[in-house]
Motif scaffolding. Sequence first.
Motif, mmCIF file in Angstrom:
data_model
loop_
_atom_site.group_PDB
_atom_site.id
_atom_site.type_symbol
_atom_site.label_atom_id
_atom_site.label_comp_id
_atom_site.label_asym_id
_atom_site.label_seq_id
_atom_site.Cartn_x
_atom_site.Cartn_y
_atom_site.Cartn_z
ATOM 1 N N VAL A 273 11.431 10.976 12.846
ATOM 2 C CA VAL A 273 11.157 9.611 12.382
ATOM 3 C C VAL A 273 11.180 9.605 10.851
ATOM 4 O O VAL A 273 10.765 10.572 10.210
ATOM 5 N N GLN A 274 11.660 8.509 10.290
ATOM 6 C CA GLN A 274 11.735 8.383 8.843
ATOM 7 C C GLN A 274 11.021 7.091 8.410
ATOM 8 O O GLN A 274 11.238 6.031 9.003
ATOM 9 N N ALA A 275 10.166 7.224 7.413
ATOM 10 C CA ALA A 275 9.404 6.080 6.897
ATOM 11 C C ALA A 275 9.702 5.898 5.420
ATOM 12 O O ALA A 275 10.104 6.843 4.722
ATOM 13 N N THR A 276 9.498 4.676 4.934
ATOM 14 C CA THR A 276 9.721 4.346 3.525
ATOM 15 C C THR A 276 8.402 3.931 2.889
ATOM 16 O O THR A 276 7.680 3.096 3.437
ATOM 17 N N ILE A 277 8.114 4.527 1.711
ATOM 18 C CA ILE A 277 6.900 4.217 0.956
ATOM 19 C C ILE A 277 7.312 3.711 -0.417
ATOM 20 O O ILE A 277 8.091 4.362 -1.122
ATOM 21 N N ALA A 278 6.812 2.547 -0.806
ATOM 22 C CA ALA A 278 7.112 2.011 -2.137
ATOM 23 C C ALA A 278 6.486 2.900 -3.202
ATOM 24 O O ALA A 278 5.388 3.433 -3.023
ATOM 25 N N ASN A 279 7.194 3.032 -4.332
ATOM 26 C CA ASN A 279 6.736 3.910 -5.414
ATOM 27 C C ASN A 279 6.882 3.205 -6.763
ATOM 28 O O ASN A 279 7.573 3.685 -7.668
ATOM 29 N N PRO A 280 6.243 2.028 -6.912
ATOM 30 C CA PRO A 280 6.430 1.271 -8.161
ATOM 31 C C PRO A 280 5.867 1.983 -9.380
ATOM 32 O O PRO A 280 6.379 1.812 -10.492
ATOM 33 N N ALA A 281 4.804 2.760 -9.219
ATOM 34 C CA ALA A 281 4.205 3.459 -10.361
ATOM 35 C C ALA A 281 4.869 4.802 -10.635
ATOM 36 O O ALA A 281 4.475 5.503 -11.572
ATOM 37 N N ASP A 282 5.855 5.178 -9.832
ATOM 38 C CA ASP A 282 6.581 6.445 -9.990
ATOM 39 C C ASP A 282 5.614 7.632 -9.966
ATOM 40 O O ASP A 282 5.785 8.610 -10.696
ATOM 41 N N SER A 283 4.607 7.548 -9.115
ATOM 42 C CA SER A 283 3.630 8.643 -9.009
ATOM 43 C C SER A 283 4.004 9.649 -7.932
ATOM 44 O O SER A 283 3.386 10.711 -7.841
ATOM 45 N N LEU A 284 4.989 9.325 -7.112
ATOM 46 C CA LEU A 284 5.411 10.210 -6.036
ATOM 47 C C LEU A 284 6.735 10.878 -6.392
ATOM 48 O O LEU A 284 7.553 10.314 -7.112
ATOM 49 N N ARG A 285 6.923 12.084 -5.876
ATOM 50 C CA ARG A 285 8.120 12.856 -6.165
ATOM 51 C C ARG A 285 8.749 13.341 -4.859
ATOM 52 O O ARG A 285 8.068 13.520 -3.834
ATOM 53 N N ALA A 286 10.035 13.543 -4.914
ATOM 54 C CA ALA A 286 10.725 14.127 -3.771
ATOM 55 C C ALA A 286 10.214 15.543 -3.541
ATOM 56 O O ALA A 286 9.946 16.284 -4.489
ATOM 57 N N GLY A 287 10.061 15.916 -2.274
ATOM 58 C CA GLY A 287 9.571 17.236 -1.923
ATOM 59 C C GLY A 287 8.080 17.288 -1.662
ATOM 60 O O GLY A 287 7.584 18.322 -1.183
ATOM 61 N N MET A 288 7.328 16.212 -1.970
ATOM 62 C CA MET A 288 5.895 16.204 -1.710
ATOM 63 C C MET A 288 5.634 16.158 -0.205
ATOM 64 O O MET A 288 6.426 15.612 0.565
ATOM 65 N N SER A 289 4.505 16.736 0.211
ATOM 66 C CA SER A 289 4.091 16.686 1.607
ATOM 67 C C SER A 289 3.062 15.575 1.793
ATOM 68 O O SER A 289 2.245 15.318 0.902
ATOM 69 N N PHE A 290 3.100 14.940 2.957
ATOM 70 C CA PHE A 290 2.228 13.804 3.248
ATOM 71 C C PHE A 290 1.574 13.989 4.608
ATOM 72 O O PHE A 290 2.182 14.525 5.545
ATOM 73 N N GLN A 291 0.323 13.531 4.702
ATOM 74 C CA GLN A 291 -0.380 13.430 5.982
ATOM 75 C C GLN A 291 -0.131 12.026 6.525
ATOM 76 O O GLN A 291 -0.571 11.036 5.935
ATOM 77 N N ILE A 292 0.597 11.940 7.624
ATOM 78 C CA ILE A 292 0.978 10.656 8.199
ATOM 79 C C ILE A 292 -0.001 10.288 9.316
ATOM 80 O O ILE A 292 -0.310 11.118 10.181
ATOM 81 N N VAL A 293 -0.485 9.054 9.305
ATOM 82 C CA VAL A 293 -1.383 8.548 10.347
ATOM 83 C C VAL A 293 -0.821 7.228 10.864
ATOM 84 O O VAL A 293 -0.541 6.316 10.074
ATOM 85 N N MET A 294 -0.643 7.143 12.175
ATOM 86 C CA MET A 294 -0.215 5.908 12.820
ATOM 87 C C MET A 294 -1.193 5.596 13.950
ATOM 88 O O MET A 294 -1.714 6.508 14.604
ATOM 89 N N LYS A 295 -1.440 4.306 14.187
ATOM 90 C CA LYS A 295 -2.350 3.881 15.238
ATOM 91 C C LYS A 295 -1.595 3.055 16.272
ATOM 92 O O LYS A 295 -0.707 2.270 15.932
ATOM 93 N N PHE A 296 -1.987 3.239 17.536
ATOM 94 C CA PHE A 296 -1.361 2.552 18.655
ATOM 95 C C PHE A 296 -2.439 1.978 19.571
ATOM 96 O O PHE A 296 -3.608 2.387 19.485
ATOM 97 N N PRO A 297 -2.099 1.054 20.456
ATOM 98 C CA PRO A 297 -3.096 0.531 21.403
ATOM 99 C C PRO A 297 -3.682 1.620 22.297
ATOM 100 O O PRO A 297 -4.857 1.613 22.624
ATOM 101 N N GLY A 298 -2.855 2.587 22.704
ATOM 102 C CA GLY A 298 -3.347 3.691 23.524
ATOM 103 C C GLY A 298 -3.608 3.289 24.974
ATOM 104 O O GLY A 298 -3.386 2.154 25.395
#
Length: 384
Positions: A273-298
């Motif tokens: 899966v691929q997600a897009t995150i806005a980076n207006p402040a240019d604080s994020l860089r390519a190669g960074m690792s992220f903890q992804i959290v998604m919620k569902f009805p379950g």
Amino acid sequence: MAAWKQILIAAVVLVIATAAWVRFFPGAPEILERWGIDWAVASTPRTDDARNAAQAGSAPRQATVVAAPVTSATVNDRLQAIGTGRAKATVSVNPYTAGRLVEFDVASGARIKAGQVIARLDSETEEIALERAKAQRDDAKAKVDRIRALRSSNAATAVQLTDAELELRNAELSVHDAQVALDRRSVTSPISGVVGILPIEAGNYVTTQTSIATVDDRSSILVDFWVPERFASSIRIGSTLTATPTANPRNSYEGTVTAIDNRIDDKSRTLWVQATIANPADSLRAGMSFQIVMKFPGDTYPAVSPLAVQWGGDGAFVWAVEDGKARRVPVRIIQRNTETVLVDAEIDSGDIVVTEGVQSVRDGGDVMVARTGAARPAGTPAGS
């Protein structure tokens, strides 16, 4: 040893094993009754309560048990995954032709626009070729003008005019070709973005395989992550998520799913899966690792105490108490947690199930609840 002695010993061992199974296995009487072997049930030792009741000439008294209410819990409602970020667009800029690198027009870390010149190659030969093509074009244009003037007085033929115009057209194409060759001696960026560290210095000889610079468009960050296949049907394009940089957990960013692979990986059983995150402040860089959290009805299931789950010849079951009567309810275990067991069964949240004293409970028998245990919090188990 004689054969009859071996047969006698084997028969004795079989009888003892059968009697022990009937005496100590909780579901043995029910199984024997279904098989029609009533004599074995009658021969099993009675409990003290049943013996006392038989001696008194009355029916067995109520079974005294400890029970607890059924709660509910939700599974597959939360996804956690580790993702890797990359730039929205990344381009490794190479020259169109080989030559000597004369100069860089940008520095590492500079922000540039699409089409901006990054570096220049030596271009004396191309400049000469362009001037020669322009001279030939001008001569061809003058020739066309002369023939047109002669044509007006019938001193030149139509064929001569056509040949002159064709020669002019070819000369203009030669000028355009020379101009393109000269322009390609300037290395430009095809995208807007930030220039990375320049890998070479001015003065080096480069070819079409030489990387002059790398440009990253970091206006937004793409995060690639893999999810278990049980979530494949729940993820949709446009689904929202929260991304937290592993190196800076105090900050979190909202993102959306922008791409989903069309198949499950058969080795890891995960979906890309691929997600897009806005980076207006240019604080994020390519190669960074992220903890992804998604919620569902379950999916919500009844949750019972682990002590309430019993096992018989036909699988797991619980004893539900309804109007002072015990009812055997078959269950299918969904998930085991520390304090509860999630089951698929015909019981609802708030129903009472037996947790202690199950050895004296029979289907349809009278039950007296001596104590009702406090409902343990079911919680919401993580889905990943």
